[in-house]
Write a protein that holds these residues in place. Structure first.
Motif: not given
Length: 396
Positions: A98-101, A119-121, A137-138
């Motif tokens: 998964f990505t960070v976000a 939005r979370v990123e 975040p990506r």
């Protein structure tokens, strides 16, 4: 006590048993908002167990827990998170693919079925800038170093609104520069009113970061001190219950070893990282028998890739590696291990050990093919136990 230093956490008479083992024995512990409170002690002193009770992982057998002046009884980590408590464990709770976000969104009950990662990123990017965490975040978790993954854990807790932050041996996998950066981050968080609890046994770090220090030994509270009231020697004595040799607490008596023949020779090594970008660009070095060879650098500058090339876990795209004069470039890890190379990776649980197996079976990972560990195609259970017990006894 100032308004910013109200008691955020009060643990009163906490006792926790695992069978006949008493991990925590009537421990009293108080952490204030606006401070970094370090919790120190030897391995097995009860530090992680006590903080796991605070984080909702365990329930105490006896004692009371108060958060911001209110009695609480956590049934799960979700209850602790809802109360504003977040814990960064030694072994991270992240999904590599998964990505960070996406990791931050994972398990959020308030998120709709269609996740708004954009939005979370943006929110994570702002938190990263505010606290100097330097997180994309990506990025996917598998692309990040261990130090960067730790910062993902921190930013996830901040995004969930945690105001009481617990760090379990947070610098164990960090370079000195990264440790200094983390300490600055924690001091900044405390200045903003966070209650920061910092578990460690590195006494220099403890003295550098702590507003107060609590010492545990064999499951009991020994003392709570101010850094200005103590020193490394006293802390070490309180941790172990006896005076330690001076050489363990200073550089006195350390002698440089005379080096012998080359044990490892690397010439022009090149390799790519997990993103297929250049990570090593023509590394040359020689390590001799009888010496300790240090490699320093901030995470992400090729240290992990270099270790993996040496041990056969990552292909070299150029250059050569030789062990005791014998070429081993891009040879299988088993062959390199038989040449006498051992590897303790930065992610010891995820890469170095098999979590589903016990200590004995992890110990024989490189010695299971022949006697006395194996008899033909079968493993010898008693021989395995003797082998593991001998390692524990010989190396204390």
């Amino acid at each position: 006590m100032t308004q910013t230093q109200r008691a955020a956490v009060e643990m009163i008479g906490i006792t926790k048993r695992f069978g006949e083992t008493v991990a925590n024995d009537r421990i009293d512990f108080v952490a204030n908002a606006g401070e970094v409170h370090t919790l120190i002690g030897e391995n097995g002193a009860g530090k992680s167990t006590l903080m796991s009770i605070l984080a909702g992982m365990y329930r105490p057998d006896e004692g009371r827990l108060r958060i911001d002046g209110r009695d609480v009884a956590f049934r799960s980590p979700r209850d602790a998170i809802a109360a504003g408590i977040g814990m960064v464990y030694q072994h991270f709770m992240l999904v590599d693919s998964f990505t960070v976000a996406e990791n931050v969104l994972l398990g959020r009950p308030d998120e709709p079925f269609a996740l708004d990662t954009g939005r979370v990123e943006q929110e994570l990017a702002e938190l990263s800038r505010r606290y100097g965490l330097g997180i994309d975040p990506r990025a996917h978790i598998w692309q990040l170093s261990v130090g960067e993954q730790q910062r993902v854990e921190i930013i996830r807790l901040l995004h969930r609104g945690a105001r009481i932050l617990v760090f379990d041996e947070p610098t164990a996998v960090l370079t000195p520069q990264e440790s200094d950066e983390l300490i600055r981050t924690l001091r900044g968080m405390a200045a903003e009113g966070f209650a920061v609890i910092f578990i460690s046994h590195k006494l220099d770090e403890v003295m550098a970061v702590a507003d107060r220090i609590t010492v545990l030994r064999r499951g009991k509270t020994i003392a709570t001190l101010l850094p200005g009231e103590t020193n490394r020697g006293e802390l070490a004595r309180l941790m172990v219950g006896r005076e330690l040799a001076r050489a363990l607490l200073s550089d006195e008596g350390v002698e440089t070893q005379r080096t012998g023949r080359p044990a490892l020779e690397i010439a022009g090594i090149q390799a790519r990282n997990d993103k297929r970008l250049p990570a090593l660009a023509g590394i040359d070095l020689t390590v001799h028998a009888g010496e300790i060879f240090g490699i320093a650098g901030v995470a992400g500058n090729g240290q992990r890739e270099l270790a993996e090339v040496i041990t056969g876990l990552r292909p070299a795209t150029g250059g050569t590696v030789a062990i005791a004069g014998q070429p081993v470039t891009n040879r299988p890890p088993r062959e390199i291990a038989r040449a006498g190379v051992a590897h303790i990776p930065e992610d010891r649980l995820g890469t170095g050990l098999v979590g589903a197996l016990d200590l004995s079976h992890n110990a024989i990972m490189r010695a299971y093919e022949g006697p006395p560990i194996a008899k033909g195609p079968f493993l010898a259970t008693r021989a395995i136990a003797r082998f593991a017990n001998r390692l524990i006894t010989d190396y204390n």
